[in-house]
Design a protein around this motif. Structure first.
Motif, PDB file in Angstrom:
ATOM      1  N   LEU B  23       0.825  -1.215   0.000  1.00  0.00           N
ATOM      2  CA  LEU B  23       0.000   0.000   0.000  1.00  0.00           C
ATOM      3  C   LEU B  23       0.856   1.261   0.000  1.00  0.00           C
ATOM      4  O   LEU B  23       0.342   2.369  -0.027  1.00  0.00           O
ATOM      5  CB  LEU B  23      -0.896   0.027   1.239  1.00  0.00           C
ATOM      6  CG  LEU B  23      -1.990  -1.026   1.328  1.00  0.00           C
ATOM      7  CD1 LEU B  23      -2.674  -0.957   2.672  1.00  0.00           C
ATOM      8  CD2 LEU B  23      -3.011  -0.800   0.222  1.00  0.00           C
ATOM      9  N   ARG B  24       2.145   1.075   0.093  1.00  0.00           N
ATOM     10  CA  ARG B  24       3.088   2.190   0.242  1.00  0.00           C
ATOM     11  C   ARG B  24       2.671   3.069   1.414  1.00  0.00           C
ATOM     12  O   ARG B  24       2.640   4.300   1.316  1.00  0.00           O
ATOM     13  CB  ARG B  24       3.164   3.013  -1.042  1.00  0.00           C
ATOM     14  CG  ARG B  24       3.874   2.243  -2.134  1.00  0.00           C
ATOM     15  CD  ARG B  24       3.942   3.069  -3.375  1.00  0.00           C
ATOM     16  NE  ARG B  24       3.631   2.246  -4.534  1.00  0.00           N
ATOM     17  CZ  ARG B  24       3.256   2.720  -5.695  1.00  0.00           C
ATOM     18  NH1 ARG B  24       3.124   4.004  -5.861  1.00  0.00           N
ATOM     19  NH2 ARG B  24       3.017   1.922  -6.693  1.00  0.00           N
ATOM     20  N   ASP B  25       2.291   2.407   2.492  1.00  0.00           N
ATOM     21  CA  ASP B  25       1.845   3.138   3.669  1.00  0.00           C
ATOM     22  C   ASP B  25       2.974   3.149   4.686  1.00  0.00           C
ATOM     23  O   ASP B  25       3.261   2.143   5.324  1.00  0.00           O
ATOM     24  CB  ASP B  25       0.603   2.448   4.252  1.00  0.00           C
ATOM     25  CG  ASP B  25       0.140   3.142   5.518  1.00  0.00           C
ATOM     26  OD1 ASP B  25       0.315   4.376   5.600  1.00  0.00           O
ATOM     27  OD2 ASP B  25      -0.364   2.457   6.419  1.00  0.00           O
ATOM     28  N   ASN B  26       3.612   4.296   4.834  1.00  0.00           N
ATOM     29  CA  ASN B  26       4.688   4.387   5.823  1.00  0.00           C
ATOM     30  C   ASN B  26       4.210   5.072   7.088  1.00  0.00           C
ATOM     31  O   ASN B  26       4.997   5.389   7.972  1.00  0.00           O
ATOM     32  CB  ASN B  26       5.880   5.162   5.252  1.00  0.00           C
ATOM     33  CG  ASN B  26       6.464   4.432   4.055  1.00  0.00           C
ATOM     34  OD1 ASN B  26       6.433   3.207   4.009  1.00  0.00           O
ATOM     35  ND2 ASN B  26       6.958   5.176   3.085  1.00  0.00           N
ATOM     36  N   GLY B  27       2.924   5.338   7.148  1.00  0.00           N
ATOM     37  CA  GLY B  27       2.402   6.039   8.325  1.00  0.00           C
ATOM     38  C   GLY B  27       2.074   5.063   9.437  1.00  0.00           C
ATOM     39  O   GLY B  27       2.285   3.864   9.313  1.00  0.00           O
ATOM     40  N   SER B  29      -1.149   5.143  11.120  1.00  0.00           N
ATOM     41  CA  SER B  29      -2.526   5.442  11.480  1.00  0.00           C
ATOM     42  C   SER B  29      -3.193   4.170  11.997  1.00  0.00           C
ATOM     43  O   SER B  29      -3.174   3.130  11.331  1.00  0.00           O
ATOM     44  CB  SER B  29      -3.266   5.968  10.243  1.00  0.00           C
ATOM     45  OG  SER B  29      -4.596   5.542  10.260  1.00  0.00           O
ATOM     46  N   GLN B  31      -6.308   3.693  12.372  1.00  0.00           N
ATOM     47  CA  GLN B  31      -7.473   3.409  11.539  1.00  0.00           C
ATOM     48  C   GLN B  31      -7.087   2.518  10.346  1.00  0.00           C
ATOM     49  O   GLN B  31      -7.795   1.592   9.997  1.00  0.00           O
ATOM     50  CB  GLN B  31      -7.991   4.750  11.035  1.00  0.00           C
ATOM     51  CG  GLN B  31      -9.447   4.783  10.715  1.00  0.00           C
ATOM     52  CD  GLN B  31      -9.840   6.155  10.172  1.00  0.00           C
ATOM     53  OE1 GLN B  31      -9.085   7.130  10.284  1.00  0.00           O
ATOM     54  NE2 GLN B  31     -11.017   6.236   9.594  1.00  0.00           N
ATOM     55  N   ILE B  32      -5.932   2.834   9.735  1.00  0.00           N
ATOM     56  CA  ILE B  32      -5.512   2.067   8.564  1.00  0.00           C
ATOM     57  C   ILE B  32      -5.023   0.684   8.979  1.00  0.00           C
ATOM     58  O   ILE B  32      -5.312  -0.312   8.315  1.00  0.00           O
ATOM     59  CB  ILE B  32      -4.460   2.857   7.760  1.00  0.00           C
ATOM     60  CG1 ILE B  32      -5.171   4.035   7.086  1.00  0.00           C
ATOM     61  CG2 ILE B  32      -3.783   1.984   6.716  1.00  0.00           C
ATOM     62  CD1 ILE B  32      -4.276   5.113   6.589  1.00  0.00           C
ATOM     63  N   LEU B 111     -10.164   2.005  -0.897  1.00  0.00           N
ATOM     64  CA  LEU B 111      -9.062   1.645  -0.007  1.00  0.00           C
ATOM     65  C   LEU B 111      -9.138   0.170   0.378  1.00  0.00           C
ATOM     66  O   LEU B 111      -8.134  -0.540   0.393  1.00  0.00           O
ATOM     67  CB  LEU B 111      -9.101   2.532   1.248  1.00  0.00           C
ATOM     68  CG  LEU B 111      -8.010   2.245   2.271  1.00  0.00           C
ATOM     69  CD1 LEU B 111      -6.627   2.270   1.649  1.00  0.00           C
ATOM     70  CD2 LEU B 111      -8.074   3.241   3.425  1.00  0.00           C
ATOM     71  N   LYS B 112     -10.360  -0.301   0.658  1.00  0.00           N
ATOM     72  CA  LYS B 112     -10.529  -1.703   1.021  1.00  0.00           C
ATOM     73  C   LYS B 112     -10.141  -2.598  -0.161  1.00  0.00           C
ATOM     74  O   LYS B 112      -9.466  -3.606   0.015  1.00  0.00           O
ATOM     75  CB  LYS B 112     -11.987  -1.960   1.415  1.00  0.00           C
ATOM     76  CG  LYS B 112     -12.120  -2.782   2.663  1.00  0.00           C
ATOM     77  CD  LYS B 112     -13.550  -2.761   3.151  1.00  0.00           C
ATOM     78  CE  LYS B 112     -13.677  -3.645   4.369  1.00  0.00           C
ATOM     79  NZ  LYS B 112     -14.987  -3.576   4.973  1.00  0.00           N
ATOM     80  N   LEU B 114      -8.059  -1.894  -2.470  1.00  0.00           N
ATOM     81  CA  LEU B 114      -6.599  -1.827  -2.605  1.00  0.00           C
ATOM     82  C   LEU B 114      -5.920  -2.731  -1.575  1.00  0.00           C
ATOM     83  O   LEU B 114      -4.954  -3.431  -1.882  1.00  0.00           O
ATOM     84  CB  LEU B 114      -6.165  -0.371  -2.403  1.00  0.00           C
ATOM     85  CG  LEU B 114      -4.757   0.001  -2.803  1.00  0.00           C
ATOM     86  CD1 LEU B 114      -4.580  -0.109  -4.302  1.00  0.00           C
ATOM     87  CD2 LEU B 114      -4.432   1.420  -2.359  1.00  0.00           C
ATOM     88  N   ASP B 117      -6.373  -6.305  -2.573  1.00  0.00           N
ATOM     89  CA  ASP B 117      -5.482  -6.566  -3.701  1.00  0.00           C
ATOM     90  C   ASP B 117      -4.069  -6.838  -3.191  1.00  0.00           C
ATOM     91  O   ASP B 117      -3.394  -7.767  -3.627  1.00  0.00           O
ATOM     92  CB  ASP B 117      -5.502  -5.365  -4.643  1.00  0.00           C
ATOM     93  CG  ASP B 117      -4.803  -5.663  -5.949  1.00  0.00           C
ATOM     94  OD1 ASP B 117      -5.419  -6.337  -6.787  1.00  0.00           O
ATOM     95  OD2 ASP B 117      -3.648  -5.242  -6.122  1.00  0.00           O
TER      96      ASP B 117
END
Lengths: 644, 198
Positions: B23-27, B29, B31-32, B111-112, B114, B117
């Motif tokens: 997801l390229r999520d470096n945060g 959060s 929630q995520i 988002l879901k 993604l 996936d």
């Protein structure tokens, strides 16, 4: 074959080109489904509907793993059953491929299946003459059990079957433009997302079957119904009820449907029967039969029964049995005729008793013109079920109707220990508490959008609409908040998931606005056509672009994935689109991207073509004469703002 | 064709950190993270991981590789398989369920969709790794797996692999005209090996 849809195509092809008997076998998985998901009961329903002469299974596993499947097929099939398994699953032992079931074990299982009603036996991969000889010898001492008519009134989707008569069934009525402005608008805009969302929410609310009706002036019903049926089956696994009076739309939808549907409807008029029955015979389906004819709707239960009997007789001439007809004795309005409800209820009872057929009613018509419609509808619904009604076309999102339904099942002992009733009531209470907990004191729409809280965004929007004009909410609250997140994303302070959370919160806010104002609630910006090019079936990235563009007020027409160049051009022309956005993920589909750009640019030189996707680069975009390359959704928004 | 087999793999635990990477999520959060957990659970329920494989002889002459059932022109594959006298060719899939879930959620939450996936992409890699480990243990030496479309190995070679292993029937995976697989979380690959099995 191991896919239901493929099997349907093959069976239709054979039936349309030859008159020999057709035996159909499928390869089942060890979870007792086809690899693409169909249950044995769903396959039997569909294949018998299409006129297969014998049905069963072959290949995949050894008989030991498939006994459950073959018993399930035998339990519901009215045609001869075939059992032709592998000699086990191929595995490697001492460097060689072997099948692990011996001829004796193989024969033992297969012969046991004969006792539970299998009529045709054999062996598939890994078997040899030795296996077949064992079967042949073993069969000498067996008595053949002839197939029996199971008389099931059954429909199916790609995954499962639904049987009428066990408990009253709920047929969701909401996918119908009559009296629903948002559905009308969605049909006119070809906005299938909205229709699909309606389908899903009805399923979640407890519908067993979904009615699909796309009939309204100004649209091509055949195209729309076929397209909606096709797309619905991708997101919802309920059997569908194809609801149309246009026979060509009916045939087209029946052909594309992956299963055995409900067909809505036939009636006692000769011309209608002559058109509907041949289609039902060819494609299979349970037919809703309205008890009216050339002279209208009889005023008495006896009159409606008479039409029902005549319909049954005509159906028989077409080779359609009683099990595939369900009668709708028609709900009339009690507000204009105080005996109307009583006649309908008595008709349900009489027709059930005299024909043995199942029944269906569109319930809500009873209250037309009266206040508090949910109250009287639910009371009528309970009375009808008490008279033997086997299915009802209702709104499953109505708490009154579903409350009445759940109560009825509990009171009649159909819902054992009231478990479904209890979980229904709990989930309703849960929803209410969740609703109130979503917003806190001092919460704002800006905060909800930035933090990506969808439910809160929707609730606050509802409140705001009481005081502020919709366009002001959009331009002063939603867009600036999205911009903050967008800028954070561009400067890498926020990540894609956070951007999407905000975009979805904004979307839920827009949806509330749209429900209240159908026109002028969009941002009023220009139209953009979006498509993933022909040959490419990846559309997640394109969907993200769509979400963001809609948030920023662009009117997006999403053509989906694997879209031919001609369709892109056609949509761009029809909608006078200023921009076409194309996406491709795979290198193999780049030629298709180039071809689409060339066609659009040739025919519509002023139309701006933007391209994107994993394999695209700015250089390639230039090479194929696209106007711009955008690397992500936010960049696409910025580009469109720039050219505006 | 030797050693033809169809193997079922128990679904490994989805790796949530890998999903975050996809997801390229470096945060960080919460929630995520909750959403990733939710999607990993949803996906886990529908995964049905299978591999269909067989061993084929390998004959290399210059940039042509001959597997017996078909030969293919590819300098990079020929170089990669140098020294191998056989290859295990396989098709792997996590099943259609994940595609259905992605489609179901794509209209509701991008988002879901993604996230699901990403969970599918991670899982199919896991399955290939697990299968690869089995093969590594079976042969004295192997080289890393190589897929159609990589280097100069034409993506069209996928069609030959599909025919040789009958993946339509054996895995329920289909190939579109544009050489894409449905279910989409599927892989075809070649593992070069030499010497008899251990």
């Amino acid at each position: 074959m191991n896919d239901g849809y493929e099997t349907k195509a093959a069976l239709l092809a054979v039936k349309e080109n030859c008159s020999l008997p057709v035996f159909v076998t499928n390869a089942y998985n060890d979870d007792e489904r086809l690899l693409t998901g169909a249950s044995p009961e769903a396959m039997v329903a569909m294949l018998e509907g299409l006129g297969a002469d014998a049905i069963g299974l072959n290949c995949s596993y050894g008989p030991d793993k498939l006994m459950g499947v073959i018993r399930r097929i035998s339990a519901v099939a009215s045609v001869p059953v075939i059992f032709k398994p592998n000699a086990g699953i191929p595995c490697v032992r001492d460097g060689k491929t072997v099948y692990d079931i011996s001829p004796d074990t193989f024969a033992q299982y297969v012969l046991e299946a004969v006792d539970s009603g299998v009529n045709i036996i054999g062996g598939c991969c890994g078997t040899s003459p030795e296996y077949i000889e064992k079967l042949r010898n073993g069969i000498e001492n067996k008595t053949r059990i002839d197939e029996t008519e199971k008389n099931l009134t059954v429909v199916s989707s790609y995954s499962h079957s639904v049987v009428f008569g066990e408990r009253p069934l709920i047929i969701g009525e909401r996918l119908n433009p009559t009296g629903k402005k948002l559905i009308k608008q969605a049909l006119l805009d070809k906005n299938s997302d909205y229709l699909l969302k309606e389908g899903r929410s009805q399923q979640e609310a407890g519908a067993d079957i979904l009615d699909v009706n796309c009939g309204m002036p100004g649209i091509d019903e055949r195209e729309m119904l076929t397209d909606t049926v096709y797309k619905l089956q991708a997101v919802c696994d309920l059997p569908l009820q194809i609801d149309t009076s246009d026979f060509s739309a009916m045939e087209s939808a029946l052909r594309i449907y992956n299963g055995k549907p409900v067909i809505n409807s036939v009636n006692g008029k000769q011309e209608v029967m002559e058109n509907v029955f041949p289609l039902a015979k060819k494609y299979g389906g349970v037919i809703v039969a309205l008890t009216l004819d050339e002279s209208g709707i009889p005023e008495t239960p006896e009159g409606r029964l008479e039409i029902a009997l005549r319909i049954l007789e005509t159906a028989k001439e077409y080779g359609i049995g009683k099990k595939d007809i369900i009668f709708d004795p028609l709900t009339l309005t009690v507000g204009t005729d105080s005996t109307a409800a009583q006649v309908t209820l008595e008709s349900v009872r009489l027709i059930t008793e005299k024909t043995g057929c199942n029944t269906v009613l569109g319930v809500s018509n009873v209250s037309f013109g009266l206040p508090g419609r949910g109250v009287i509808n639910s009371a009528f619904f309970i009375l009808a079920m008490q008279c033997g009604l086997s299915s009802a076309i209702i709104n499953p999102l109505s708490p009154e109707m579903m409350g009445a339904y759940r109560s009825y099942l509990a009171l009649r002992g159909i819902d054992k220990s009231c478990l479904d009733y209890i979980s229904y009531v709990k989930s309703r209470e849960g929803e209410q508490t969740a609703q109130t907990a979503k917003t806190q004191e001092g919460d704002t729409l800006e905060k909800a959008v930035i933090e990506g809280r969808k439910e809160a965004a929707a609730l606050i929007t509802k409140e705001l609409l009481k005081e502020i004009a919709p366009l002001d909410i959009i331009s002063e609250k939603i867009i600036p908040s999205l911009d903050i997140v967008g800028k954070n994303f561009e400067s890498k302070k926020a990540f894609l998931p956070e951007l999407l959370l905000s975009a979805e919160a904004a979307k839920s806010s827009f949806e509330v606005i749209k429900e209240n104002y159908t026109s002028g609630a969009g941002g009023g910006r220009f139209t953009v056509i979006l498509a993933t090019v022909k040959g490419d079936i990846h559309d997640i990235g394109k969907n993200i672009v769509k979400l963001l563009l809609e948030n920023y007020g662009y009117k997006v027409i999403d053509l989906g994935k694997d879209v031919p160049a001609e369709d892109v051009l056609k949509a761009a022309k029809e909608n006078s689109a200023r921009v076409v956005g194309l996406s491709a993920l795979m290198t193999t589909t780049l030629p298709s991207m180039e071809e689409t750009v060339a066609l659009v640019k040739k025919e519509l030189p002023d139309c701006i073509v933007v391209v994107g996707g994993a394999v695209l680069t700015a250089e390639y975009a230039e090479k194929i004469h696209a106007d711009a390359y955008c690397s992500d959704a936010m960049e696409t928004v910025r580009y469109l703002e720039e050219i505006e | 064709m030797e050693k033809f087999s169809i193997q079922k793999f128990d679904t490994p635990e989805p790796d949530k950190r890998m999903i975050k990477c996809y997801l390229r999520d470096n945060g960080n959060s919460e929630q995520i993270d909750t959403l990733i957990n939710e999607c990993a659970d949803l996906a886990r329920e529908v995964f049905d991981c299978r591999v269909c494989s067989a061993e084929f002889p390998v004959a290399i002459s210059e940039s042509t590789v001959d597997f017996g059932f078909a030969s293919v022109e590819s300098a990079s594959l020929a170089k990669h398989l140098a020294g191998c006298d056989r290859a295990v060719i396989f098709g792997a899939t996590v099943g259609l369920g994940i595609d259905r879930l992605i489609m179901k959620y794509s209209g509701v939450s991008a988002l879901k969709a993604l996230c699901l996936d990403a969970a599918g992409s991670d899982m199919i890699e896991n399955v290939c790794d697990l299968f690869n480990e089995r093969i590594n243990a079976e042969y004295k030496s192997t080289v890393s797996r190589f897929s159609p479309g990589y280097g100069d190995l034409p993506i069209e070679f996928q069609r030959d692999i599909f025919n040789a292993l009958n993946l339509n029937k054996n895995l329920g995976v289909y190939l579109t005209e544009g050489m894409q697989m449905t279910s989409s979380k599927s892989v075809t690959a070649i593992i070069g090996a030499n010497n008899e099995s251990n």
